[in-house]
Write an enzyme that holds these catalytic residues in place. Structure first.
Site, PDB file in Angstrom:
ATOM      1  N   TYR A   1      50.006  35.535  35.463  1.00 41.00           N
ATOM      2  CA  TYR A   1      49.119  36.652  35.825  1.00 41.00           C
ATOM      3  C   TYR A   1      48.279  36.995  34.609  1.00 41.00           C
ATOM      4  CZ  TYR A   1      47.708  41.071  38.069  1.00 41.00           C
ATOM      5  OH  TYR A   1      46.991  42.097  38.642  1.00 41.00           O
TER       6      TYR A   1
ATOM      7  N   ASP B   1      50.760  41.805  48.503  1.00 40.02           N
ATOM      8  CA  ASP B   1      50.922  42.595  47.265  1.00 40.02           C
ATOM      9  C   ASP B   1      51.515  43.983  47.537  1.00 40.02           C
ATOM     10  OD1 ASP B   1      50.967  42.865  44.491  1.00 40.02           O
ATOM     11  OD2 ASP B   1      49.084  43.974  44.496  1.00 40.02           O
TER      12      ASP B   1
HETATM   13  O1  LIG Z   1      51.197  43.580  41.972  1.00 37.54           O
HETATM   14  C1  LIG Z   1      50.488  42.912  41.249  1.00 37.54           C
HETATM   15  O2  LIG Z   1      50.379  41.737  41.451  1.00 37.54           O
HETATM   16  C2  LIG Z   1      49.766  43.499  40.185  1.00 37.54           C
HETATM   17  C3  LIG Z   1      50.089  44.492  39.318  1.00 37.54           C
HETATM   18  C4  LIG Z   1      51.427  44.912  38.947  1.00 37.54           C
HETATM   19  C5  LIG Z   1      52.225  43.845  38.378  1.00 37.54           C
HETATM   20  O3  LIG Z   1      51.878  42.690  38.439  1.00 37.54           O
HETATM   21  C6  LIG Z   1      53.522  44.141  37.716  1.00 37.54           C
HETATM   22  O4  LIG Z   1      53.842  45.298  37.497  1.00 37.54           O
HETATM   23  O5  LIG Z   1      54.213  43.183  37.419  1.00 37.54           O
HETATM   24  C7  LIG Z   1      48.953  45.159  38.685  1.00 37.54           C
HETATM   25  O6  LIG Z   1      47.886  44.535  38.591  1.00 37.54           O
HETATM   26  O7  LIG Z   1      49.117  46.304  38.271  1.00 37.54           O
END
Ligand SMILES: O=C(O)/C=C(\CC(=O)C(=O)O)C(=O)O
Length: 304
Positions: free
Chosen positions: A157, A257
């Site tokens: 990510y 999500d």
């Molecule tokens: O839900 C998602 O994919 C994105 C999130 C949260 C996240 O990834 C996490 O807290 O691990 C975001 O962009 O805040």
């Protein structure tokens, strides 16, 4: 333990509408989370946000209402590397959920094996700076090498602007690599512009890289939001997702999500988010690849 939500937190949308789009049989929601409940599974001390509760029972009720057969539950940063809420959800899912965990290099082989038995099939490396503190790359590569032996993959990510800097690291990962939310493109830039071209090149040159076509509600700038029956939501995200769908039909996944952490602007109606799918995967064949064939190959290979 009592937790106070981050100020301005938007709770998930209660009472989502019934999607008009009928999901194919066996469809997988390949990106969703469970949060706590905090009283049972406390949030991690190092977390950057404190969410509302979003329990496994609430997730499974949403799955059934929307018409999904299965979930892939991804460890969120608010639980740090304590995967207890995730594991408990997997153990109560009757085989209908798989998981993606967060681990540190101190994790033992026995712990990894126990996670595998519960249904974990991947680890997530998060590079979004507002969500996590920096983890050294050598630690992450060591973890990737260990989980590769279990046949797991790595979910990454990151924000699109960081891809050039992370390129060498990402391309050194020895497993299948799944990118969250198309690498978070800036959708105000042209789909043919240099930023998204780099992402497409990343996928083209590295056949082990997959992408989730998820989170239009997070990427969209001009909307309109998936609320009040809107059947043409998030128009600005559609060309990006369609491009990836068309070029890499056997390496794409989709997820709700839910419960949509850290949205600032609005909370989407998850039923209308499902209605977004045919805009990015217009043919029945694409829908089947995106929602059934690809996620089964990655998470339930025994069924595919
Ligand atoms: O839900 C998602 O994919 C994105 C999130 C949260 C996240 O990834 C996490 O807290 O691990 C975001 O962009 O805040």
């Amino acid at each position: 333990m009592e937790f106070t939500k981050t100020p301005g937190w938007l709770d998930w949308y209660a009472g989502p509408s019934q999607p008009r789009f009928k999901l194919p049989a066996g469809a997988v929601d390949a990106h969703c989370h469970v949060f706590g409940p905090g009283a049972q599974f406390p949030f991690a001390p190092e977390r950057k946000y404190t969410p509302c509760d979003a329990s496994q029972a609430q997730l499974f009720a949403l799955r059934d209402q929307l018409g999904f057969a299965r979930n892939v539950i991804v460890q969120a940063t608010c639980h740090g590397a304590d995967n207890s809420a995730l594991i408990d959800a997997l153990q109560h899912a009757d085989g209908r959920a798989r998981g993606v965990a967060t681990v540190r290099r101190t994790v033992s082989d026995a712990e990894l094996q126990a996670m595998h038995e519960a249904g974990v099939r991947g680890v997530r490396f998060n590079f979004v700076k507002r969500l996590v503190d920096f983890t050294p790359k050598d630690e992450l590569l060591e973890i990737a090498g260990r989980v590769a032996k279990l046949g797991w993959h790595v979910v990454i990510y990151f924000e699109a602007v960081d891809l050039p800097e992370l390129w060498d690291f990402f391309t050194a990962i020895p497993t299948t690599v799944v990118v969250d939310h198309m690498g978070r493109p800036d959708v105000t830039q042209p789909v043919d512009g240099p930023e998204f071209a780099l992402f497409l090149r990343f996928m083209r040159e590295h056949p082990n890289v997959w992408s989730k076509l998820s989170c239009p509600e997070r990427l969209s700038v001009s909307g309109p939001p998936a609320l009040q029956g809107e059947q043409a939501a998030y128009r600005d995200v559609v060309p990006f997702a369609r491009r990836v769908m068309e070029e890499f039909p056997d390496r794409v996944l989709w997820g709700t999500d839910w419960p949509h952490p850290n949205l600032k602007d609005h909370m989407p109606d998850d039923g209308l988010l499902v209605d977004f799918i045919p805009h990015i995967a217009p043919t029945a064949e694409q829908q089947h690849q995106l929602l059934v064939d690809n996620p089964l190959r990655l998470y339930w290979p025994e069924l595919s």
